[in-house]
Design a protein around this motif. Structure first.
Motif, PDB file in Angstrom:
ATOM      1  N   LEU A   1      22.008 106.658   0.896  1.00  0.00           N
ATOM      2  CA  LEU A   1      21.445 106.384   2.216  1.00  0.00           C
ATOM      3  C   LEU A   1      21.472 107.625   3.110  1.00  0.00           C
ATOM      4  N   ASP A   2      22.518 108.428   2.991  1.00  0.00           N
ATOM      5  CA  ASP A   2      22.587 109.662   3.761  1.00  0.00           C
ATOM      6  C   ASP A   2      21.481 110.624   3.342  1.00  0.00           C
ATOM      7  N   THR A   3      21.244 110.712   2.044  1.00  0.00           N
ATOM      8  CA  THR A   3      20.159 111.562   1.547  1.00  0.00           C
ATOM      9  C   THR A   3      18.814 111.057   2.056  1.00  0.00           C
ATOM     10  N   ASP A   4      18.591 109.755   2.008  1.00  0.00           N
ATOM     11  CA  ASP A   4      17.347 109.179   2.529  1.00  0.00           C
ATOM     12  C   ASP A   4      17.199 109.454   4.021  1.00  0.00           C
ATOM     13  N   TRP A   5      18.289 109.336   4.764  1.00  0.00           N
ATOM     14  CA  TRP A   5      18.259 109.583   6.208  1.00  0.00           C
ATOM     15  C   TRP A   5      17.847 111.023   6.498  1.00  0.00           C
ATOM     16  N   ARG A   6      18.409 111.965   5.758  1.00  0.00           N
ATOM     17  CA  ARG A   6      18.054 113.379   5.956  1.00  0.00           C
ATOM     18  C   ARG A   6      16.588 113.624   5.609  1.00  0.00           C
ATOM     19  N   ARG A   7      16.125 113.001   4.527  1.00  0.00           N
ATOM     20  CA  ARG A   7      14.716 113.155   4.139  1.00  0.00           C
ATOM     21  C   ARG A   7      13.802 112.589   5.222  1.00  0.00           C
ATOM     22  N   LEU A   8      14.163 111.429   5.760  1.00  0.00           N
ATOM     23  CA  LEU A   8      13.352 110.823   6.816  1.00  0.00           C
ATOM     24  C   LEU A   8      13.353 111.668   8.083  1.00  0.00           C
ATOM     25  N   GLN A   9      14.473 112.297   8.402  1.00  0.00           N
ATOM     26  CA  GLN A   9      14.514 113.185   9.569  1.00  0.00           C
ATOM     27  C   GLN A   9      13.583 114.369   9.368  1.00  0.00           C
ATOM     28  N   LEU A  10      13.565 114.920   8.155  1.00  0.00           N
ATOM     29  CA  LEU A  10      12.649 116.028   7.871  1.00  0.00           C
ATOM     30  C   LEU A  10      11.193 115.581   7.980  1.00  0.00           C
ATOM     31  N   GLU A  11      10.890 114.397   7.450  1.00  0.00           N
ATOM     32  CA  GLU A  11       9.524 113.883   7.541  1.00  0.00           C
ATOM     33  C   GLU A  11       9.120 113.666   8.989  1.00  0.00           C
ATOM     34  N   ARG A  12      10.034 113.134   9.796  1.00  0.00           N
ATOM     35  CA  ARG A  12       9.735 112.901  11.209  1.00  0.00           C
ATOM     36  C   ARG A  12       9.467 114.222  11.919  1.00  0.00           C
ATOM     37  N   ALA A  13      10.274 115.241  11.627  1.00  0.00           N
ATOM     38  CA  ALA A  13      10.065 116.551  12.236  1.00  0.00           C
ATOM     39  C   ALA A  13       8.717 117.127  11.815  1.00  0.00           C
ATOM     40  N   GLU A  14       8.364 116.950  10.548  1.00  0.00           N
ATOM     41  CA  GLU A  14       7.065 117.445  10.054  1.00  0.00           C
ATOM     42  C   GLU A  14       5.912 116.718  10.734  1.00  0.00           C
ATOM     43  N   LEU A  15       6.024 115.405  10.870  1.00  0.00           N
ATOM     44  CA  LEU A  15       4.967 114.641  11.529  1.00  0.00           C
ATOM     45  C   LEU A  15       4.862 115.019  12.995  1.00  0.00           C
ATOM     46  N   ALA A  16       5.984 115.249  13.648  1.00  0.00           N
ATOM     47  CA  ALA A  16       5.955 115.652  15.055  1.00  0.00           C
ATOM     48  C   ALA A  16       5.279 117.005  15.190  1.00  0.00           C
ATOM     49  N   ARG A  17       5.567 117.901  14.252  1.00  0.00           N
ATOM     50  CA  ARG A  17       4.931 119.217  14.282  1.00  0.00           C
ATOM     51  C   ARG A  17       3.425 119.087  14.069  1.00  0.00           C
ATOM     52  N   ASN A  18       3.015 118.256  13.104  1.00  0.00           N
ATOM     53  CA  ASN A  18       1.590 118.061  12.853  1.00  0.00           C
ATOM     54  C   ASN A  18       0.904 117.428  14.054  1.00  0.00           C
TER      55      ASN A  18
END
Length: 103
Positions: free
Chosen positions: A43-60
């Protein structure tokens, strides 16, 4: 004396069974804790991946917003699309359609 020995033997058997049961439960709980720790790591790994995806989407989204505001860019639509046909003489393409002509 015989009754007292029988009583102590019975207490000893109950104590032994209690010890075996306690150790079994301890092992089961240890296995459960280990399984839950593995799940927590996943779950911690998934949480970190989701944070990265959110940052990428915010950047886009930020890039998209800047392109729309500063560069006055808009989304394309089929009525604004120009289709270029390949092959054919500069004077006209086969079938009567000129290059760069809208269809």
């Amino acid at each position: 004396m015989g009754r007292l020995s029988l009583f102590f033997a019975l207490v000893l058997m109950i104590s032994a069974l209690s010890l075996v049961t306690a150790r079994f439960q301890s092992r089961q709980l240890f296995i459960e804790v280990d399984r839950l720790e593995d799940r927590a790591r996943e779950l911690d790994t998934d949480w970190r991946r989701l944070q990265l995806e959110r940052a990428e989407l915010a950047r886009n989204a930020r890039i998209d917003g800047m392109a729309r505001e500063e560069l006055q860019m808009v989304t394309t639509s089929p009525d604004r699309t120009i289709y270029v046909t390949g092959g054919g003489a500069p004077g006209g393409a086969p079938g009567g359609a000129a290059r760069g002509e809208r269809r």
